[in-house]
Write an enzyme that holds these catalytic residues in place. Structure first.
Site, PDB file in Angstrom:
ATOM      1  N   GLU A  48       0.857  -1.184   0.000  1.00 63.35           N
ATOM      2  CA  GLU A  48       0.000   0.000   0.000  1.00 63.35           C
ATOM      3  C   GLU A  48       0.897   1.239   0.000  1.00 63.35           C
ATOM      4  O   GLU A  48       1.924   1.290   0.691  1.00 63.35           O
ATOM      5  CB  GLU A  48      -0.843  -0.019   1.287  1.00 63.35           C
ATOM      6  CG  GLU A  48      -1.791   1.148   1.450  1.00 63.35           C
ATOM      7  CD  GLU A  48      -2.537   1.111   2.797  1.00 63.35           C
ATOM      8  OE1 GLU A  48      -2.096   0.352   3.703  1.00 63.35           O
ATOM      9  OE2 GLU A  48      -3.541   1.816   2.938  1.00 63.35           O
ATOM     10  N   LYS A 135      -9.123   2.676  -2.785  1.00 64.69           N
ATOM     11  CA  LYS A 135      -9.599   2.225  -1.474  1.00 64.69           C
ATOM     12  C   LYS A 135     -10.955   2.862  -1.180  1.00 64.69           C
ATOM     13  O   LYS A 135     -11.145   4.062  -1.320  1.00 64.69           O
ATOM     14  CB  LYS A 135      -8.569   2.655  -0.426  1.00 64.69           C
ATOM     15  CG  LYS A 135      -8.734   2.033   0.936  1.00 64.69           C
ATOM     16  CD  LYS A 135      -7.576   2.545   1.848  1.00 64.69           C
ATOM     17  CE  LYS A 135      -7.483   1.781   3.145  1.00 64.69           C
ATOM     18  NZ  LYS A 135      -6.257   2.186   3.881  1.00 64.69           N
ATOM     19  N   CYS A 180      -5.304  -2.833   2.614  1.00 66.77           N
ATOM     20  CA  CYS A 180      -5.288  -2.694   4.073  1.00 66.77           C
ATOM     21  C   CYS A 180      -6.637  -3.074   4.687  1.00 66.77           C
ATOM     22  O   CYS A 180      -7.120  -4.177   4.464  1.00 66.77           O
ATOM     23  CB  CYS A 180      -4.884  -1.257   4.430  1.00 66.77           C
ATOM     24  SG  CYS A 180      -4.116  -1.132   6.070  1.00 66.77           S
TER      25      CYS A 180
END
Lengths: 320, 320, 320, 320, 320, 320
Positions: A48, A135, A180
């Site tokens: 990430e 995300k 994540c």
């Protein structure tokens, strides 16, 4: 392993050279080349925010009801370290992929006008950038610096890996990315399963031990290979004035992000890792037929679903 | 721990005395009484199919396209070992709960006319049977003997625990149950999270080591306490003629189901267990405020959801 | 028979050449061509799982609570023998239909991501694939390998048969398919009756003598023509290592599935068959007006229904 | 057979002594006594319209758009032959049941003010009349003389059979009745199955050979014992002026209703009959556990249903 | 009459040209055109079964307990003479209405899959088919050939009649239809009254003199205009082989249905007819205000009802 | 007529001697005796308000919003002419019935505290007063002087007529009464039909010709005998100062109520009457089996009802 349905895959555990785009892309090239040459890898997953950086420990001067000028300056610096799509940085990554023959999945900080996004991009040796995922929900203080993705950037990409010297077959599979704590979103995962993901990439900066439980669980639940690439970062990998855990005990070797990259099979077997305490590359052979073997007794969006009781409505639109 | 929002909870790891209802209920009474008296427990979770039994290794004479008379006899025997709701067996469990003051969650094999269901019942000391959940999707060979539940038996029960000698407070919380591989159904879990479950009971017979990963993951994902009660069973716990893994190496002590009961906190901390290799009772104090503490940064059906992208439609009707 | 409302129909009793898709499609072509040329047939019904195969006697290594690696390999092999919609195999069937002018109804094993379905497809000479039906409830051990269909694949297809040399009329009728024990589901049948099915296809592998009673009953109950096509299969039609009834008495000629294909008229008259002990094609002329003659005194979803007492709610959605 | 769950049951094949209530009840007493004493039967099923009579071949002077005075006279005569509930005739049947210890299910023509109904009554030795079922849809010309039942007379009666000399156990089971072509109504049957019928009585006058197929099918479909009692009647059993098939060939021995009574097990095995060409009593032992053995692989309203796709709404009200 | 609330209405007394749809629709067109041009009519009511035919004197080979092959053939022929909704025949009627400007209410035999219904349709010049009513209870032998309507086809249609040359006003009223002996169903009539019917159409084939009493009574009871259109048919209007009252005295002029069409006002005054012994059209001006004048002292669903003593529950659903 | 189910019945057409109770009861005795002796009648129906009188043409001084003292006096006089139940007047009627052996149904004006009711009473030779019915809805100006009945006075009385010299049988039947325009209330009639009325008494003062249509219709609709007894009254039958149609043309012979009593059979045949222009007694033999003959093809609350579409809820309570 002699199967004709095997893909060799790597996860790269590394830090972002502090806010330096050039250094970052050079590092990416170096590591990709290593994975290609040493490990004969076909797909490499970077962590990430590998490009652009993860500003761990920063607050950007924000308290409830107030922001500081200093925080605004820090954001400006971070904004400038991010990249646009398309941009020369993207072209550089496409060149790395083409040169090495490695399919790259990497976290980037994507700049789109006034907002930054925590994005994962998919870059193919033959076609260049083939997709991106933003995300959906930033976690905690990330909400101060990143916007939210939506249904236009949730690709599950059908991807072909051409044969290597060792295995001159062509293998087609499906690749997705969840960044994540998105990995804790059961509906997002369900959507990916329903689209047939087999190589489930999980770029992250979550280095807690319990992360390992979730990676194993997701592999089992989705009957897919989970490739989790985490950063390993120390204070020395950040700008000198970057926030740290204990301002009174600054040391270049202090750990900022502890790693824990791992590769898990569809039946929950750990194929490589977790890698802790250092940068490095993990590589494993993925026998894609294991996804089928696993779905024999569990297919959470097929024979093991109950669409009459629970229906997932996904608002997906066309995107990059 | 002095919190006023603490519940003491146990998971019971035990086998079903082979197909004997009387012995099973006696054993339930003995174990509940022990948990109440020794551990001062307020809620006890028993394993999947504890009442009625889990016919591990059986095939019921079924192959693709054929059934045998012997298999039908085995089914008849298994059918007769199951219980109806209501029935004297249910009344007995209500009496055990009332006598000990322990809220009981237990797996049963429920008989409803011609079909058996793998059910979890909720029995309160004050109100008796307050709910039941039927497993939505039986796993593999279970599909030969159990029907499917539906949206009428998915309760998330608001439950009050009256104060004990140690803690004279009354605590109200929400309790749910997911049986064995239902825990791999992301939409079912999401539904339970959306209803606010805090004591997530997971009766099971899955004794694989990877089960632990899933229990930890669910606790984190749902920010709830996970109470997984597994059977520990040996060949001697089954009828003498029961199927076994190796018919040539029958031994009373051979393990049929290996256990692994565990209690996990909403932040993924293992509070008790996993218990392996023996029957037993695990007990832990559950500080329900930990659910709130955990939802600070992750609430998958609240601030961490994206209902604009993913919507869960649940077809829920009123039931027992 | 000189009526202008006559359709000539065949049921094909045949085995699946062991897990070989090429051989299966070649056999389908040969048999369809024979039915077209010798019998001048207009519609041919093939058995359940004719494409993909029916793994009679297999257990896929499943016992209650356990699966074996060997079983997973067997599933992988079976998975690979299944076909997707669309796919080259479907195109081939469409070509067979087009070349022979025969409307084909055939059982296939359909692959959809991680789950297999027992499906019947409808293929028209002029339009290619016009519909599919997925079996709603697999029977016994079939539940280990096949998922469940739903309300999106329950077509009753209005179909036109163009005139033949003998009868140069065009006849329009309605065609449906119910696979094997679905034929015991009274609500499914009622739904088909309510949609006006006249050519009720029943691909099956059930070769028990009592199957004949059900076929006659359904014809009478639904006032429709029942076309039941069963497999006739011997051990030699399966892979050499396939499970058999008696592993100590393997013989290539041992019967695995005994046949019993039959064609019944709406008043319960057996027009052809039952065919036992061999592969073959049964052909009969269906005078569609017999459906009307039969509904004179029995129309279970019309004048012989009691919608005020019993109402069937069908949850049907649009599908292929 | 030594099972403790066995009931001995009979079907009585007999004609109605022409329109004579006294003769009919005397005949019922004689036949019930015979079944009790000779066969030690516990439940006896008599044919449709046994009390009141089945006016086979009559038209009651009805053509489309017209009725004749003669037809009205015939109706008056038939009306007077019918019985009310309660009435002395019902009391007599209760006495027969009490005196013999046999549970009686018999077809009657029930008079209720201006309308006649084709009804089946259930009479218990201990409790007298315990229920009645009125045929929902009369067939063809029956619609000229009988009204329609509704949801208030669809009992599935829980019934206990006390032990006999041979078997001193008490057996509890469920009994239902469907009259003649009601047996072709799939939704009615489904309702009975859903209520757990195990002794499915089918009084009838349908003597066609295909009736046998339906009886076997229903037994398999419902996993219940099917007891079909048909009339055997000749011209001499009717009033002298009754309609006959061929008015020019009247003969006392000409067959009006040919019989075909039969008892079938839940797996489709014919336990007794079909009885053709004569009056008589068929008796068989019903091992009620066979219903459970059968539901192992087929329970059309349990594990083999798809309530999410097909839901049966039954409008049932309380009745006699 | 100069009222602005007057509608000119006709009842058409005519036979169905034997089983010929083309002839029937041609006849309808000719008669409607005549009513429009000669009588300036705005609404025309045709008899029961005018389209499709009323098979007076037929038995369709039905006796109690038996049907003949010949009867099935007769049914097939009758079935083929019936029409579907929608269909070209319906379109033709819509065109007749549009071309003439006459609102048409006509009896048809409606075909719906396997069952025929005795239906009345409402066709508007501007909107085409606006509603249909299926007879609720066929009478006597009609039960052999027609199914039953239900609560979905009981429209009371608000209808506007645009002004004519004579009266250039627009009049809005409500129209209903009750077919033949439905007019003896007090609850059906009460429902229509409760919905405000003012033009109560009664297509029929009942030509008995007592029919006149009922028409007058209904007009008084409902305070509505009653428009009863009956068939006038002779043997020559039927196929040559049709059943007749006296097979030994066949004559083309023998009367099959004697007519008796009539128009009655809300106070029981006969405005036109009864027409006997011939085909023809009756026309009258309906002053809709007479409905109000009549309700002054009698409104059986208003001030003259006793809902505290008698309540009518109507189970009405949406329909065509 | 030799039937054993025949009752001889009379309707009495007569006026009330002006407000004189003694004269009225004497007249009733005289007429009843005549019917018994001359006509051998078994049941006699007297008109509406025969006892107490029908104040035709009166307004009781009522206009909208005002009442006059004179009107109050008139009401007082009318009130005093009415009778209570029980009372000597009732006893007198019971004696008439007993003495003559005639079952009497007669209209009375019933006084109950401050309110008058238009009531019909049923008086049996053997049991005296056996029931009463109060008119549910008075018509128009009747609402100024009479209250409303309710569900407690709607008897349908099972009545036995003992044998006469001619016919020494005992006949049991059901008798009801509907007064004047109640006969236009379809729900009331439906209720009476549903209770099995066979002798439907209709005391009235409605002498319009259209009344005849309704009497015939009701007989047909209800398949019952209709006995309508109307007053025949002239000005001389009223007090001298009574209101009349034309105050300027008073004449003792002017007709106030014109009669029209009638007896109709269940198939609509007029058995006696209508009687016009004079007082008198009509007598007819009622063959009760005609009710059954008629219900063969029409039973509006039995086989010709549609309880699923229309349900009549009757709020009936126990009463006199």
């Amino acid at each position: 392993m002699s199967s004709s349905r095997v893909v060799r895959a790597s996860v790269v555990q590394a830090s972002t050279p502090a806010y330096s785009l050039t250094d970052t892309l050079d590092k990416m090239e170096r590591l990709t080349r290593l994975a290609a040459e040493r490990d004969k890898t076909q797909i490499a997953v970077f962590p990430e925010a590998f490009v652009g950086g993860y500003p761990k420990m920063s607050t950007f001067g924000v308290v409830v009801g107030d922001r500081s000028d200093l925080g605004r300056e820090e954001f400006l610096k971070y904004y400038n370290a991010a990249i646009e799509i398309p941009s020369p940085a993207i072209s550089r990554i496409e060149q790395i992929s083409k040169a090495t023959g490695v399919f790259i999945v990497t976290g980037i900080i994507e700049r789109d006008l006034g907002t930054l996004y925590c994005t994962a991009i998919f870059v193919s040796p033959g076609q260049g950038l083939v997709g991106k995922h933003r995300k959906l929900v930033p976690t905690a203080a990330e909400r101060l610096i990143w916007g939210q993705g939506d249904g236009s950037t949730l690709p599950v990409l059908e991807t072909s890996f051409s044969g290597t010297a060792e295995r001159n077959n062509e293998v087609t599979t499906k690749v997705s990315a969840s960044i994540c704590w998105e990995n804790f979103m059961p509906l997002l995962r369900t959507y990916y399963y329903s689209q047939g993901t087999q190589i489930y990439c999980a770029p992250t900066v979550d280095a807690r031990p319990v992360w390992q439980s979730s990676m194993v669980h997701i592999a089992i639940e989705g009957r897919c290979f989970v490739l989790s690439a985490c950063q390993f970062a120390q204070e020395k990998d950040y700008p000198a004035d970057h926030a740290v855990a204990d301002i009174n005990a600054r040391h270049p070797d202090n750990i900022m992000i502890a790693g824990g990259s791992v590769i898990v099979s569809p039946l929950g077997k750990i194929l490589a890792g977790p890698l802790l305490g250092e940068e490095g590359i993990l590589t494993a052979d993925l026998d894609l037929d294991d996804c089928i073997r696993g779905k024999f007794d569990l297919d959470t969006t097929g024979h093991y679903a109950r669409p009459d009781v629970f229906e997932l409505k996904a608002n997906i639109s066309q995107g990059c």
